[in-house]
Write an enzyme that holds these catalytic residues in place. Structure first.
Site, short mmCIF file in Angstrom:
data_model
loop_
_atom_site.label_atom_id
_atom_site.label_comp_id
_atom_site.label_asym_id
_atom_site.label_seq_id
_atom_site.Cartn_x
_atom_site.Cartn_y
_atom_site.Cartn_z
N ALA A 84 -7.07 -2.81 1.55
CA ALA A 84 -8.51 -2.60 1.67
C ALA A 84 -9.33 -3.88 1.46
O ALA A 84 -10.25 -4.16 2.25
CB ALA A 84 -8.94 -1.50 0.70
N GLU A 140 3.27 6.18 -5.94
CA GLU A 140 2.20 7.04 -6.49
C GLU A 140 2.55 8.51 -6.30
O GLU A 140 2.43 9.32 -7.23
CB GLU A 140 0.88 6.78 -5.75
CG GLU A 140 0.21 5.48 -6.15
CD GLU A 140 -0.82 5.01 -5.13
OE1 GLU A 140 -0.92 5.59 -4.02
OE2 GLU A 140 -1.52 4.03 -5.43
#
Ligand SMILES: Cc1cc2nc3c(=O)[nH]c(=O)nc-3n(C[C@H](O)[C@H](O)[C@H](O)COP(=O)(O)OP(=O)(O)OC[C@H]3O[C@@H](n4cnc5c(N)ncnc54)[C@H](O)[C@@H]3O)c2cc1C
Length: 427
Positions: A317, A173
């Site tokens: 997550a 990213e």
């Protein structure tokens, strides 16, 4: 029962595991104290957007007090936990005070690991907290400013050399976004440099980037990165990092920006429990996520080492949220004198973004890449942000960034060692 005689749960960490456990215990007959050294819950998956000036801090973080304001059985405490006495059932805070508990959830997450080279941390910062992201944003924006002001072409090139170590989702990213900034966002803004001359290199010691994805998707990600202008280097580890650059194989590359996105180590609090840890320092929990020998102490999220079907549950997550909810369930079972069930991770798939309209998605048999995958990624990330305001602001920011290639948070704040040294030289 009066409030003070209710069972007391202490939760350490208001990240995904701690916060999801706390919320799942709303209305339960217990007192909960949530201790965190930060006053906010942070959506780490979008941290790289703050580091690259696409989003601002409040877009991806919300105060824990505000999130939990309506949950009457919770008290939020802003403090760093220093130690845990499992036998005495109490935790030590940084100010020297102790908090007693009947139940404990340790969910303090993970930190950076430099594989035995802690001295690299100074020259190759990692990305874990909002402070890290703001420092990195400052450094990245300043690198172009320093290059613009540098008359020596060799030194200027070093300012425009960016290396990201670690080809996992965060490294990918960051590299993709940095290449876009250099090639599109900064166009026409400088007079002495061409920002698109910046060299953005992504370095992965293993054979391929995004190794948690199937090989064909990881290859597509590599191609998408290269299309954005990122040099992808695989199969060779970095062996030296200092203030002037890094060594890759035989070559030393002069670079003023090296970012660490490679290693993860468990929060040091795990050690204070005095129970078996895995190689990364995570607690080897029981099937119900409790700690061996201490049935009232639970560990969840990145700090818990959980094996399922012969494979480790990933440090992501969704796993942390599921573990948090499970611990809430297990504590309720304990209160009702029932056995706690075993935890089972439900894998909903894997997604990673690479840049504007570039991403990969793996959901069971479904494999997507490119624009469609990016829309999928965007929807999932915006949906999971906490709070309506965050979602709306992030969507508007993205829409603006999409049409204009601009990044709204390009403000340089504060001073670093280099600024101070310059002022001292000039004085
Ligand atoms: C840059 C980055 C990008 C990521 N991208 C993705 C992604 O795209 N998708 C995905 O699924 N996962 C992603 N992850 C992983 C994901 O964020 C973690 O798996 C998840 O946050 C783990 O949740 P947790 O509750 O265990 O820990 P955390 O969310 O890290 O929360 C730990 C909390 O404990 C607090 N704390 C720590 N030590 C103490 C102490 N001593 N005293 C008091 N409080 C303490 C911290 O302040 C923090 O609030 C990313 C992680 C990072 C760093």
């Amino acid at each position: 029962m009066t409030a003070s005689t209710l069972p007391h749960l202490v939760v350490i960490g208001g990240g995904f595991a701690g916060l999801w456990a706390t919320r799942a215990l709303a209305g339960s007959p217990m007192r909960i104290t949530l201790v965190d050294r930060c006053n906010h819950h942070l959506f780490q998956p979008l941290l790289y957007q703050v580091a690259t000036a696409g989003l601002s801090s409040p877009d991806i973080a919300a105060p824990l007090r505000h999130i939990l304001r309506k949950q009457r059985n919770v008290e939020v405490r802003l403090a760093e936990v220093r130690d845990i006495s499992a036998a005495d059932k109490r935790v030590l805070l940084e100010d020297g005070s102790w908090i007693d508990f009947d139940y404990l959830l340790l969910a303090s997450g993970a930190t950076h690991a430099y594989f035995g080279h802690d001295e690299w941390a100074r020259h190759a910062p990692g990305l874990k907290t909002l402070d890290d992201a703001l420092q990195l944003r400052r450094h990245l924006l300043l690198a172009f400013e320093r290059a613009e002001a540098e008359p020596d072409p060799v030194k200027r090139a070093a300012w425009l050399n960016f290396a990201i170590v670690g080809g996992g989702p965060t490294g990918v990213e960051l590299a993709g976004t940095l290449a876009e900034i250099a090639r599109h966002t900064l166009t026409n803004e400088f007079r002495n440099i061409n920002p698109s001359d910046a060299r953005v290199r992504l370095i992965e010691a293993g054979p391929r980037v995004l190794s948690s994805f199937p090989e064909d998707l990881s290859e597509k990600a590599r191609r998408q990165l290269q299309k954005l202008g990122v040099e992808v280097s695989t199969g060779t580890p970095v062996t030296q990092i200092d203030e002037s650059g890094y060594r890759l194989g035989e070559e030393f590359i002069a670079a003023r920006t090296v970012v660490w996105a490679a290693g993860v180590a468990a929060s040091p609090l795990a050690k204070s429990l005095g129970v078996p840890l895995d190689r990364a320092g995570r607690v080897q929990v029981q099937a119900d996520l409790s700690v061996p020998g201490y049935p009232d102490i639970f560990v969840a999220g990145d700090l818990a080492s959980v094996q399922q079907d012969g494979k480790p549950v990933p440090g992501v997550a969704p796993a942390a949220k599921q573990m948090g909810r499970h611990v809430a369930h297990a504590i309720r079972a304990r209160l009702a004198n029932k056995p706690a069930p075993a935890f089972r991770y439900k894998d909903y798939g894997n997604l990673a973004t690479i840049g504007r309209m570039a991403a990969i998605v793996h959901f069971g048999k479904l494999k997507l890449s490119g624009m469609l995958a990016w829309w999928f990624w965007l929807a999932a990330h915006v949906f999971f942000l906490i709070g309506f305001r965050n979602r709306l602001v992030v969507l508007l920011n993205w829409a603006w960034a999409y049409w204009s290639y601009q990044r709204g948070a390009r403000i340089i704040l504060g001073r670093d060692e280099e600024d101070q040294a310059r002022s001292t030289r000039q004085a």
